[in-house]
Design a protein around this motif. Structure first.
Motif, PDB file in Angstrom:
ATOM      1  N   ASN A  49      -0.615  11.657   6.668  1.00  0.00           N
ATOM      2  CA  ASN A  49       0.484  12.064   5.799  1.00  0.00           C
ATOM      3  C   ASN A  49       0.363  13.505   5.313  1.00  0.00           C
ATOM      4  O   ASN A  49       1.362  14.156   5.038  1.00  0.00           O
ATOM      5  CB  ASN A  49       0.558  11.112   4.600  1.00  0.00           C
ATOM      6  CG  ASN A  49       1.960  11.021   4.039  1.00  0.00           C
ATOM      7  OD1 ASN A  49       2.926  10.984   4.794  1.00  0.00           O
ATOM      8  ND2 ASN A  49       2.075  10.980   2.731  1.00  0.00           N
TER       9      ASN A  49
ATOM     10  N   THR B 192       0.743   4.137  -2.978  1.00  0.00           N
ATOM     11  CA  THR B 192       0.512   5.559  -2.697  1.00  0.00           C
ATOM     12  C   THR B 192       1.663   6.414  -3.207  1.00  0.00           C
ATOM     13  O   THR B 192       1.463   7.518  -3.712  1.00  0.00           O
ATOM     14  CB  THR B 192       0.332   5.781  -1.187  1.00  0.00           C
ATOM     15  OG1 THR B 192      -0.770   4.992  -0.723  1.00  0.00           O
ATOM     16  CG2 THR B 192       0.059   7.246  -0.874  1.00  0.00           C
TER      17      THR B 192
ATOM     18  N   LEU C  68       3.288   4.487   6.009  1.00  0.00           N
ATOM     19  CA  LEU C  68       3.062   5.467   4.951  1.00  0.00           C
ATOM     20  C   LEU C  68       4.335   5.683   4.136  1.00  0.00           C
ATOM     21  O   LEU C  68       5.437   5.401   4.608  1.00  0.00           O
ATOM     22  CB  LEU C  68       2.608   6.795   5.554  1.00  0.00           C
ATOM     23  CG  LEU C  68       1.262   6.789   6.274  1.00  0.00           C
ATOM     24  CD1 LEU C  68       1.077   8.076   7.071  1.00  0.00           C
ATOM     25  CD2 LEU C  68       0.128   6.603   5.287  1.00  0.00           C
TER      26      LEU C  68
ATOM     27  N   GLN D 132       1.584   7.887  -6.755  1.00  0.00           N
ATOM     28  CA  GLN D 132       0.455   8.743  -7.102  1.00  0.00           C
ATOM     29  C   GLN D 132       0.795  10.212  -6.850  1.00  0.00           C
ATOM     30  O   GLN D 132       1.485  10.555  -5.890  1.00  0.00           O
ATOM     31  CB  GLN D 132      -0.780   8.371  -6.276  1.00  0.00           C
ATOM     32  CG  GLN D 132      -1.312   6.989  -6.528  1.00  0.00           C
ATOM     33  CD  GLN D 132      -2.502   6.664  -5.644  1.00  0.00           C
ATOM     34  OE1 GLN D 132      -3.277   7.536  -5.263  1.00  0.00           O
ATOM     35  NE2 GLN D 132      -2.647   5.393  -5.303  1.00  0.00           N
TER      36      GLN D 132
ATOM     37  N   SER E 103       0.817  -1.223   0.000  1.00  0.00           N
ATOM     38  CA  SER E 103       0.000   0.000   0.000  1.00  0.00           C
ATOM     39  C   SER E 103       0.844   1.264   0.000  1.00  0.00           C
ATOM     40  O   SER E 103       0.478   2.266  -0.623  1.00  0.00           O
ATOM     41  CB  SER E 103      -0.948   0.000   1.205  1.00  0.00           C
ATOM     42  OG  SER E 103      -0.215  -0.051   2.422  1.00  0.00           O
TER      43      SER E 103
END
Length: 382
Positions: A184, A108, A359, A111, A104
């Motif tokens: 984030n 992210t 993250l 993007q 994940s």
């Protein structure tokens, strides 16, 4: 059928497992790719640490839309937004594209502005390396201080590089993320509106490197630049209680340490926060130059997909190009790669890496603020 030539520049900062200047890795990728795509001629740039993959002038030259550089360049996604804003790359597919096997954080990281601009390759994070069970059980910076001792000694308690204008701000971002309750977006905002009191945790980390009557080697550049292997050597030789560095430094520890280290070394995400200890991930990704012909674009996508398969993910991070070599200990972005034979029985991949969540680092802002951030943090620490 028509032969298509594809020119690719691979990210260079990974262990040279075979000790042959990456020739076996480049040959392995080329040969395996040719088996599946015989009508694509893959031209890989020789891998060299001398190449500056963080220099936007260099990346601009390589990603020229006329094809005079490379069709595909593997970049750190911390620079992704800068490349988008410079008009060098365009979205590759919509968010509906099937990437269910991507970690994940990697999904992210590629993007920007609700579009996907790259194909993730592999990941890494900052870890604390130790052989001590108490140290390996901490979650916060204060617990780390308690575990390592809160007064300086003649010996190293902790070693690692705090002199890099990329590494130090990145550690602060991780520390900040693990010291606040929100997500984030606030971290990205903090790059431009930080307060000095957020540097307290970095000061605490730096003080763990202090030794009685000695200059702080974490801060003075001793471990920076071409000396980046020294912390791993100190740890491998049992000259420090703990070390902080990227996951791939495990390669140098196991290469230079004792046979027992495979069982005795323990790893946790670097605990620099006040609340929790969740890694913030670095990701590398393949980005494409603009203005590709249809056949080159199709070849580029085929290459990115090929490198993202579980088998190739495991091969790169697990040194599959050089059987018998120590794994590189980068983190695969493919979740399924952990099931591949090269990684399935590896203690570190299965115990410490497989289930990590967290993250990604922000994809824009760091390249422009890192020098200012580094100076501000060092000024606070000193």
């Amino acid at each position: 059928m028509t032969n298509t030539v594809l020119k690719v520049a691979l990210y260079p900062y990974l262990p040279d497992s075979a000790g042959d200047n990456y020739e076996s890795l480049l040959q392995f990728i080329t040969v395996e790719f040719k088996k599946i795509y015989p009508n694509i001629t893959l031209l890989l740039r020789p891998i060299s640490f001398d190449d500056d993959f963080y220099n936007l002038v260099v990346l601009t030259k390589w990603l020229k839309s006329d094809g005079s550089g490379y069709d595909v360049v593997e970049v750190d996604t911390e620079l992704l937004g800068d490349l988008v804003n410079a008009g060098l790359i365009t979205p590759q597919f919509s968010l509906s594209h099937n990437h269910s096997d991507w970690h994940s954080a990697a999904a992210t990281a590629v993007q920007f502005n609700q579009a996907v601009y790259g194909f993730p390759h592999y990941m890494c994070a900052l870890f604390l390396f130790t052989r001590n069970d108490k140290v390996a059980s901490v979650n916060t910076i204060d617990q780390l201080i308690d575990a390592l001792g809160n007064t300086s000694t003649n010996n190293y308690r902790l070693v690692g590089n705090l002199a890099s204008s990329w590494d130090l701000p990145s550690m602060w971002i991780s520390s900040y993320q693990n010291s606040i309750s929100s997500g984030n977006d606030e971290v990205a905002f903090a790059l431009h509106s930080y307060s000095n009191n957020s540097f307290e945790t970095m000061s605490k980390l730096a003080r763990l490197c202090d030794r009685i009557g000695e200059i702080n080697h974490c801060l003075n550049g001793t471990f920076n630049g071409t000396n980046y292997e020294i912390p791993a050597l100190l740890f491998a030789r049992n000259q420090t209680a703990a070390m902080f560095d990227y996951s791939e430094r495990l390669f140098f520890i196991l290469k230079n340490g004792s046979l027992d280290d495979y069982q005795n070394v323990k790893m946790i995400p670097l605990p620099t926060g006040k609340l929790r200890n969740q890694p913030v991930f670095f990701s590398d990704a393949f980005v494409f130059r603009r203005n590709m012909s249809e056949d080159v674009l199709e070849a580029a996508r085929s290459f990115a997909d090929f490198m993202g398969t579980p088998r190739m993910q495991a091969a790169v991070v697990g040194s599959g190009d050089s059987p018998g070599s120590i794994p590189r200990y980068l983190l695969p972005m493919s979740i399924s790669a952990y099931n591949e034979p090269l990684l399935a029985n590896n203690r570190f991949y299965q115990t410490y890496f497989r289930h990590l969540t967290g993250l990604p680092y922000p994809t824009i802002g760091l390249s422009n603020t890192r020098l200012q951030l580094q100076a501000a943090i060092l000024n606070y620490i000193n």
